[in-house]
Scaffold this motif. Structure first.
Motif, short mmCIF file in Angstrom:
data_model
loop_
_atom_site.label_atom_id
_atom_site.label_comp_id
_atom_site.label_asym_id
_atom_site.label_seq_id
_atom_site.Cartn_x
_atom_site.Cartn_y
_atom_site.Cartn_z
N THR A 55 -10.79 10.59 -14.63
CA THR A 55 -10.57 10.70 -13.22
C THR A 55 -10.93 9.31 -12.57
N TYR A 56 -9.96 8.76 -11.73
CA TYR A 56 -9.97 7.46 -11.11
C TYR A 56 -10.11 7.88 -9.61
N SER A 57 -11.38 7.49 -9.10
CA SER A 57 -11.87 7.59 -7.74
C SER A 57 -11.72 6.36 -6.95
N CYS A 58 -12.00 6.15 -5.77
CA CYS A 58 -11.93 5.14 -4.91
C CYS A 58 -12.67 3.82 -5.62
N GLY A 59 -12.06 2.52 -5.67
CA GLY A 59 -12.62 1.52 -6.30
C GLY A 59 -12.26 1.27 -7.76
N THR A 100 9.03 1.70 -14.22
CA THR A 100 9.74 1.02 -13.43
C THR A 100 10.11 -0.39 -13.74
N PRO A 101 11.06 -1.37 -12.95
CA PRO A 101 11.29 -2.63 -13.47
C PRO A 101 10.21 -3.57 -13.53
N ILE A 102 9.17 -3.23 -12.40
CA ILE A 102 8.10 -4.21 -12.22
C ILE A 102 6.87 -3.29 -12.35
N ASN A 103 5.97 -3.51 -13.18
CA ASN A 103 4.65 -2.88 -13.45
C ASN A 103 3.71 -3.60 -12.53
N TYR A 104 3.09 -2.43 -11.84
CA TYR A 104 1.99 -2.98 -10.77
C TYR A 104 0.54 -2.46 -11.26
N ALA A 105 -0.31 -3.26 -11.01
CA ALA A 105 -1.66 -2.81 -11.03
C ALA A 105 -2.22 -2.17 -9.83
N HIS A 106 -2.80 -1.10 -10.30
CA HIS A 106 -3.14 0.08 -9.00
C HIS A 106 -4.71 -0.21 -8.62
N PHE A 107 -5.11 -0.31 -7.33
CA PHE A 107 -6.30 -0.38 -7.08
C PHE A 107 -6.51 1.04 -6.09
N VAL A 108 -7.28 1.78 -6.38
CA VAL A 108 -7.53 3.14 -5.64
C VAL A 108 -8.18 2.68 -4.44
N LEU A 109 -7.66 3.26 -3.24
CA LEU A 109 -8.40 2.84 -1.90
C LEU A 109 -8.82 4.28 -1.33
N SER A 110 -8.32 5.40 -1.79
CA SER A 110 -8.91 6.79 -1.41
C SER A 110 -8.49 7.94 -2.11
N GLY A 111 -8.92 8.84 -2.50
CA GLY A 111 -8.55 9.79 -3.08
C GLY A 111 -9.00 9.83 -4.53
N VAL A 144 0.74 -1.36 0.09
CA VAL A 144 -0.05 -0.09 -0.13
C VAL A 144 0.81 1.04 -0.03
N GLN A 145 0.70 2.17 -1.00
CA GLN A 145 1.55 3.17 -1.02
C GLN A 145 0.57 4.62 -1.24
N GLU A 146 1.24 5.65 -0.47
CA GLU A 146 0.35 6.80 -0.49
C GLU A 146 1.14 8.01 -1.27
N VAL A 180 -0.75 8.91 -14.95
CA VAL A 180 -1.90 8.99 -13.69
C VAL A 180 -0.99 9.74 -12.59
N VAL A 181 -1.81 11.08 -12.27
CA VAL A 181 -1.33 11.91 -11.38
C VAL A 181 -2.33 11.77 -10.14
N ALA A 182 -1.94 12.13 -8.95
CA ALA A 182 -2.62 12.36 -7.94
C ALA A 182 -3.40 13.46 -7.89
N ARG A 183 -4.70 13.61 -7.80
CA ARG A 183 -5.44 14.81 -8.14
C ARG A 183 -5.79 15.52 -6.53
N SER A 184 -6.07 14.86 -5.55
CA SER A 184 -6.39 15.05 -4.36
C SER A 184 -5.37 15.21 -3.43
N ARG A 185 -5.26 15.74 -2.37
CA ARG A 185 -4.39 15.65 -1.52
C ARG A 185 -3.57 14.47 -1.03
N SER A 186 -4.47 13.66 -0.82
CA SER A 186 -3.74 12.24 -0.30
C SER A 186 -4.24 11.07 -1.38
N VAL A 187 -3.76 10.29 -2.00
CA VAL A 187 -4.37 9.14 -2.47
C VAL A 187 -3.67 7.83 -2.21
#
Length: 261
Positions: free
Chosen positions: A149-153, A39-50, A24-26, A167-174
């Motif tokens: 825009t990608y939101s929670c879920g 990055t050397p390893i590509n990760y699938a991202h699941f948005v938890l918040s933000g 989990v990364q913020e 993909v860039v963080a739009r809110s204060r904390s993602v």
């Protein structure tokens, strides 16, 4: 993982393996979250918040035609390498550097030489070098377009079309749950081909790089027509002020008066 229905039918062994590989990364506001092949390893991202913003970069070549109009041409996209290609490229570069360093340490480099005499020389008439045409330097213009825009879920980074996209963080904390893509796309975790279906769904909802460029040209044309219509309207409908000096009240025209003293 309980926030997403994709993992409801996973076994306990799969969940434990995922707990070992995922993280989990913020991210802070305006921080880059995902860029394909960075990055050397590509990760699938699941948005938890933000919320996350998807930015499409259009690198265009700008030129001026004989009529003085600006012309745009879309340049070549930056190639994207997957994990295996990056590993082979780094391995081959290390092998080449190792061979060069070994040859330099041995000092046994020999180059073929040839003796030039008068017999094997030919007389060539000296000709002036050809004139080089002055080439105009290419002028590049960059445009960043907010396309989604990608939101929670939401989920992204599972292999969808990401040429020149970030993909860039739009809110204060993602906060995002990161799972390695190579493990997620294995057959045991990809039941009913669910991740490929999501990838196709994302590609259908978002325009490609060429489609976004055509949309941008249409917007430029519409902006030009809109400004031209506005200028024509203002030219043909000039406002005239028919007010005369006699129409102004006397109290407004008095500069000095001692009436109210």
């Amino acid at each position: 993982m309980g926030r997403f229905h994709y993992f409801d039918r996973w076994t306990e062994e799969q969940r434990q393996k995922c707990h070992q590989l995922c993280k989990v990364q913020e991210f802070r506001k305006d921080q880059i979250i995902f860029a394909e092949g960075r990055t050397p390893i590509n990760y699938a991202h699941f948005v938890l918040s933000g919320q996350c913003a998807v930015l499409q970069c259009l690198k265009m070549v700008k030129s001026i035609d004989k009529y003085g109009l600006h012309r745009y041409r879309l340049s070549d996209a930056q190639p994207i390498e997957d994990e295996l290609t990056q590993i082979h490229r780094r391995r081959s570069s290390r092998m080449i550097d190792l061979e060069q360093s070994t040859l330099m340490m041995d000092g046994n480099l020999t180059f073929p030489s040839k003796t030039v005499t008068a017999d094997n020389c030919l007389t060539v008439e000296s000709t002036p070098p050809p004139k080089r045409e002055t080439l105009r330097p290419l002028v590049y213009e960059y445009r960043f377009i907010d396309i989604a825009t990608y939101s929670c879920g939401s989920v992204f980074g599972i292999g969808e079309h990401m040429q020149d996209r970030t993909v860039v963080a739009r809110s204060r904390s993602v906060q995002c749950l990161l799972i390695p893509r190579y493990w997620l796309l294995q057959k045991s975790q990809n039941v009913n081909n669910v991740w490929n279906r999501i990838r196709v769904f994302l590609d259908q909802r978002q325009l490609t790089r060429d489609g976004r460029f055509r949309w941008y040209l249409k917007e430029l044309q519409w902006r030009k027509i809109r400004n031209q219509v506005r200028e024509n309207f203002l030219t043909n409908h000039v406002e005239f002020n028919h007010t005369k000096l006699c129409d102004v009240p006397s109290m407004c025209r008095i500069e000095q008066s001692d009436v109210f003293v």
